[in-house]
Design an enzyme around this catalytic site. Structure first.
Site, PDB file in Angstrom:
ATOM      1  N   ASP A  24       0.815  -1.217   0.000  1.00 52.58           N
ATOM      2  CA  ASP A  24       0.000   0.000   0.000  1.00 52.58           C
ATOM      3  C   ASP A  24       0.847   1.265   0.000  1.00 52.58           C
ATOM      4  O   ASP A  24       0.422   2.301   0.530  1.00 52.58           O
ATOM      5  CB  ASP A  24      -0.958   0.029   1.207  1.00 52.58           C
ATOM      6  CG  ASP A  24      -1.807  -1.217   1.284  1.00 52.58           C
ATOM      7  OD1 ASP A  24      -2.276  -1.657   0.225  1.00 52.58           O
ATOM      8  OD2 ASP A  24      -1.973  -1.757   2.385  1.00 52.58           O
ATOM      9  N   LYS A  27       2.197   2.273  -5.108  1.00 56.38           N
ATOM     10  CA  LYS A  27       2.928   1.831  -6.305  1.00 56.38           C
ATOM     11  C   LYS A  27       2.124   2.030  -7.580  1.00 56.38           C
ATOM     12  O   LYS A  27       2.673   2.278  -8.634  1.00 56.38           O
ATOM     13  CB  LYS A  27       3.281   0.337  -6.194  1.00 56.38           C
ATOM     14  CG  LYS A  27       4.186  -0.002  -5.041  1.00 56.38           C
ATOM     15  CD  LYS A  27       4.430  -1.497  -4.956  1.00 56.38           C
ATOM     16  CE  LYS A  27       3.240  -2.301  -4.496  1.00 56.38           C
ATOM     17  NZ  LYS A  27       2.821  -2.116  -3.123  1.00 56.38           N
ATOM     18  N   GLY A  51      -4.324  -4.361  -4.562  1.00 56.98           N
ATOM     19  CA  GLY A  51      -5.394  -3.496  -5.045  1.00 56.98           C
ATOM     20  C   GLY A  51      -4.951  -2.059  -4.981  1.00 56.98           C
ATOM     21  O   GLY A  51      -4.406  -1.625  -3.976  1.00 56.98           O
ATOM     22  N   HIS A  52      -5.103  -1.369  -6.092  1.00 60.65           N
ATOM     23  CA  HIS A  52      -4.822   0.053  -6.014  1.00 60.65           C
ATOM     24  C   HIS A  52      -5.681   0.844  -6.966  1.00 60.65           C
ATOM     25  O   HIS A  52      -6.209   0.324  -7.940  1.00 60.65           O
ATOM     26  CB  HIS A  52      -3.343   0.365  -6.185  1.00 60.65           C
ATOM     27  CG  HIS A  52      -2.706  -0.384  -7.296  1.00 60.65           C
ATOM     28  ND1 HIS A  52      -1.774  -1.368  -7.068  1.00 60.65           N
ATOM     29  CD2 HIS A  52      -2.884  -0.305  -8.609  1.00 60.65           C
ATOM     30  CE1 HIS A  52      -1.403  -1.851  -8.223  1.00 60.65           C
ATOM     31  NE2 HIS A  52      -2.056  -1.232  -9.167  1.00 60.65           N
ATOM     32  N   GLN A 235       2.006  -6.065  -3.113  1.00 63.39           N
ATOM     33  CA  GLN A 235       2.302  -6.137  -1.676  1.00 63.39           C
ATOM     34  C   GLN A 235       3.612  -5.356  -1.418  1.00 63.39           C
ATOM     35  O   GLN A 235       3.891  -4.403  -2.115  1.00 63.39           O
ATOM     36  CB  GLN A 235       2.398  -7.568  -1.169  1.00 63.39           C
ATOM     37  CG  GLN A 235       1.058  -8.300  -1.138  1.00 63.39           C
ATOM     38  CD  GLN A 235       0.621  -8.869  -2.465  1.00 63.39           C
ATOM     39  OE1 GLN A 235       1.370  -9.522  -3.150  1.00 63.39           O
ATOM     40  NE2 GLN A 235      -0.616  -8.638  -2.841  1.00 63.39           N
TER      41      GLN A 235
HETATM   42  P1  IMP Z   1      -2.907 -12.798   1.741  1.00 61.73           P
HETATM   43  O1  IMP Z   1      -1.983 -12.235   0.727  1.00 61.73           O
HETATM   44  O2  IMP Z   1      -4.363 -12.576   1.426  1.00 61.73           O
HETATM   45  O3  IMP Z   1      -2.607 -14.234   2.052  1.00 61.73           O
HETATM   46  O4  IMP Z   1      -2.665 -12.003   3.124  1.00 61.73           O
HETATM   47  C1  IMP Z   1      -1.464 -12.138   3.878  1.00 61.73           C
HETATM   48  C2  IMP Z   1      -1.073 -10.814   4.514  1.00 61.73           C
HETATM   49  O5  IMP Z   1      -0.673  -9.900   3.491  1.00 61.73           O
HETATM   50  C3  IMP Z   1      -2.201 -10.113   5.282  1.00 61.73           C
HETATM   51  O6  IMP Z   1      -1.640  -9.423   6.377  1.00 61.73           O
HETATM   52  C4  IMP Z   1      -2.744  -9.116   4.275  1.00 61.73           C
HETATM   53  O7  IMP Z   1      -3.373  -8.020   4.890  1.00 61.73           O
HETATM   54  C5  IMP Z   1      -1.464  -8.708   3.572  1.00 61.73           C
HETATM   55  N1  IMP Z   1      -1.678  -8.232   2.199  1.00 61.73           N
HETATM   56  C6  IMP Z   1      -1.935  -8.969   1.099  1.00 61.73           C
HETATM   57  N2  IMP Z   1      -2.032  -8.182   0.015  1.00 61.73           N
HETATM   58  C7  IMP Z   1      -1.807  -6.932   0.433  1.00 61.73           C
HETATM   59  C8  IMP Z   1      -1.709  -5.666  -0.251  1.00 61.73           C
HETATM   60  O8  IMP Z   1      -1.863  -5.559  -1.469  1.00 61.73           O
HETATM   61  N3  IMP Z   1      -1.445  -4.586   0.532  1.00 61.73           N
HETATM   62  C9  IMP Z   1      -1.222  -4.686   1.866  1.00 61.73           C
HETATM   63  N4  IMP Z   1      -1.288  -5.837   2.541  1.00 61.73           N
HETATM   64  C10 IMP Z   1      -1.555  -6.950   1.820  1.00 61.73           C
END
Ligand code: IMP
Length: 445
Positions: A24, A27, A51-52, A235
């Site tokens: 977040d 990017k 997601g952005h 991420q």
């Molecule tokens: P997952 O990717 O859904 O398995 O989530 C694993 C961890 O990564 C959790 O703490 C989510 O909140 C975090 N996470 C996954 N994608 C994002 C992102 O795009 N931005 C911020 N945190 C993310």
């Protein structure tokens, strides 16, 4: 033997743009902006957990799986082999972009080696996240982790097999039945109609097939013919499966090393790495967060910075810029330059704490502990810098930033040891400062 003359590679350089914190970092806007100089924009890991929002004029585009480069007509967008793809989410995203006038299908290539997320992956995730004897990771509930588990367990279904009806019919039964048995064993009584999923997904496969190809070949051929590729991370490094705050991480290789495995492009073809970092820091989901501001200052940043997850809408945890963390992600990724975003969120503050070291067991250190308990035990050492209390939103020249804002940026640059080559001062493309003469400017070409 004759050697080719050495030529500077800057104008043909391929770069990576990725998150230097916990995701977040903003990017999306940066990739959209920089992609003007590139021919191809490729994602190499993750899925629709990312997601952005990119704002262009009065239009707002939400991207989850599709690289931001898609917003520029004629650019090739690539979903690489390192991704996990929920076909229903992909089609939804394509349709939403098409209604906004983007010609997605002619610009997008999807790797035949990427893995498919099915609805039962979300059920498996629910099992893991809701067990009373386990600390929840706080995932995005998109089935990302369980799909990567199947990939590593060598029972996953790849896009190439998914779009081939015979292979799909062969592989689907085993995978789905496994998951059903697992759900039953854990007492999850959510009805799963495996046949209905199969039919729905077989139809989705028909729609995705025309975009499917060997994207590693596409990328290497593009590079071979002098085209420039921008690799877009999702991420952030602290969520990387190896280098992040394990187990509170995502299941893919978000750091720069992931480009090689997740796109099929060798390290010798990557010429620069840009890290994107907020002027402060946020995190969604569980896990240690040394500089978290649990007081009303954290609330204030959340409000001013509109810090709510783009995918799940969850409030983001907010805190102060963390120098040791940034030095760590700079080391792991080899950042050439940093992009600092959301500086304006700090505009109203009287003073701004910056974590300059960690105190662990009474000793000051700049190192990132590897273990969960080690990170949890960190006491941040803060220095407070004077705030500038002047509006910086929309400033487009470094000289026009207030002196104290410049001092703040210089402090971050000196302490992290990484050049700040770009500052984003708002969501629009033109609300950006690129530092003249910086390494970043040279890499952009
Ligand atoms: P997952 O990717 O859904 O398995 O989530 C694993 C961890 O990564 C959790 O703490 C989510 O909140 C975090 N996470 C996954 N994608 C994002 C992102 O795009 N931005 C911020 N945190 C993310």
């Amino acid at each position: 033997m004759r050697y080719n003359k050495l030529v500077p590679h800057f104008n043909m350089s391929n770069i990576v743009v990725l998150g230097a914190q916990w995701g977040d970092e903003g990017k999306g806007k940066i990739v959209d902006l920089f992609s003007e100089r590139f021919d191809v924009v490729a994602r190499y890991q993750g899925g629709h957990n990312a997601g952005h929002t990119v704002r262009i004029g009065d239009k707002k585009f939400i991207l989850k799986l599709i690289p931001s480069g898609i917003l520029r007509p004629g650019k090739q967008a690539v979903i690489g082999n390192g991704l996990v793809i929920d076909p229903a989410a992909l089609i939804d995203e394509i349709e939403a972009l098409e209604t906004l006038g983007i010609d997605v299908r002619s610009q997008l290539a999807v790797s035949n080696r990427a893995h498919v997320i099915f609805p039962f992956h979300r059920i498996v995730e629910k099992i893991a996240e809701s067990r009373p004897d386990r600390v929840a990771i706080g995932t995005t509930s998109r089935g990302i982790g369980p799909c990567y588990e199947d990939k590593v367990g060598r029972r996953g279904i790849r896009i190439g097999e998914f779009v081939d009806p015979e292979s799909f019919a062969c592989l689907y039964g085993y995978l789905a039945e496994d998951k059903q048995a697992l759900a039953r064993a854990f007492g999850i009584d959510e009805p799963v109609d495996l046949q209905a999923i199969r039919q729905q997904y077989a139809q989705l496969a028909e729609r995705i097939r025309p975009m499917v190809c060997d994207t590693a070949a596409l990328l290497n051929n593009a590079i071979g013919s002098g085209k420039r590729v921008l690799f877009e991370g999702a991420q952030g490094t602290m969520l990387d499966i190896d280098h992040g705050t394990y187990p509170f991480v995502t299941s893919s290789s978000a750091a720069a090393g992931g480009v090689c495995t997740g796109a099929g492009v060798p390290p010798t073809k990557i010429h620069g790495v840009l890290g994107v970092s907020k002027a402060y820091i946020t995190r969604v989901g569980g896990g240690p967060f040394p500089t978290e501001a649990k007081d009303e200052m954290g609330e204030r940043i959340r409000k001013v910075g509109n810090e709510y997850g783009a995918v799940t809408g969850r409030p983001r945890r907010c805190g102060w810029f963390d120098v040791p963390l940034l030095r760590y992600t700079a080391m792991v990724n080899g950042f050439d330059s940093l992009v600092i975003t959301k500086l304006d969120v700090l505009d109203e503050l009287d003073d701004i704490p910056v974590c300059t070291a960690y105190r662990v067991d009474g000793r000051e250190s700049l190192e990132m502990p590897a273990t969960r308990r080690g990170v949890e035990a960190i006491e941040p050492v803060f220095e407070r810098l004077p705030g500038w209390r002047t509006r910086t939103a929309g400033v487009t020249r470094y000289e026009d930033l207030p002196v104290r804002a410049r001092n703040y940026l210089r402090f971050l640059q000196d302490r992290t040891g990484v050049e700040i080559g770009c500052i984003s001062t708002g969501p629009e493309r033109d609300q950006t400062i690129v530092m003249p003469g910086s390494k970043l400017e040279k890499l952009l070409g």
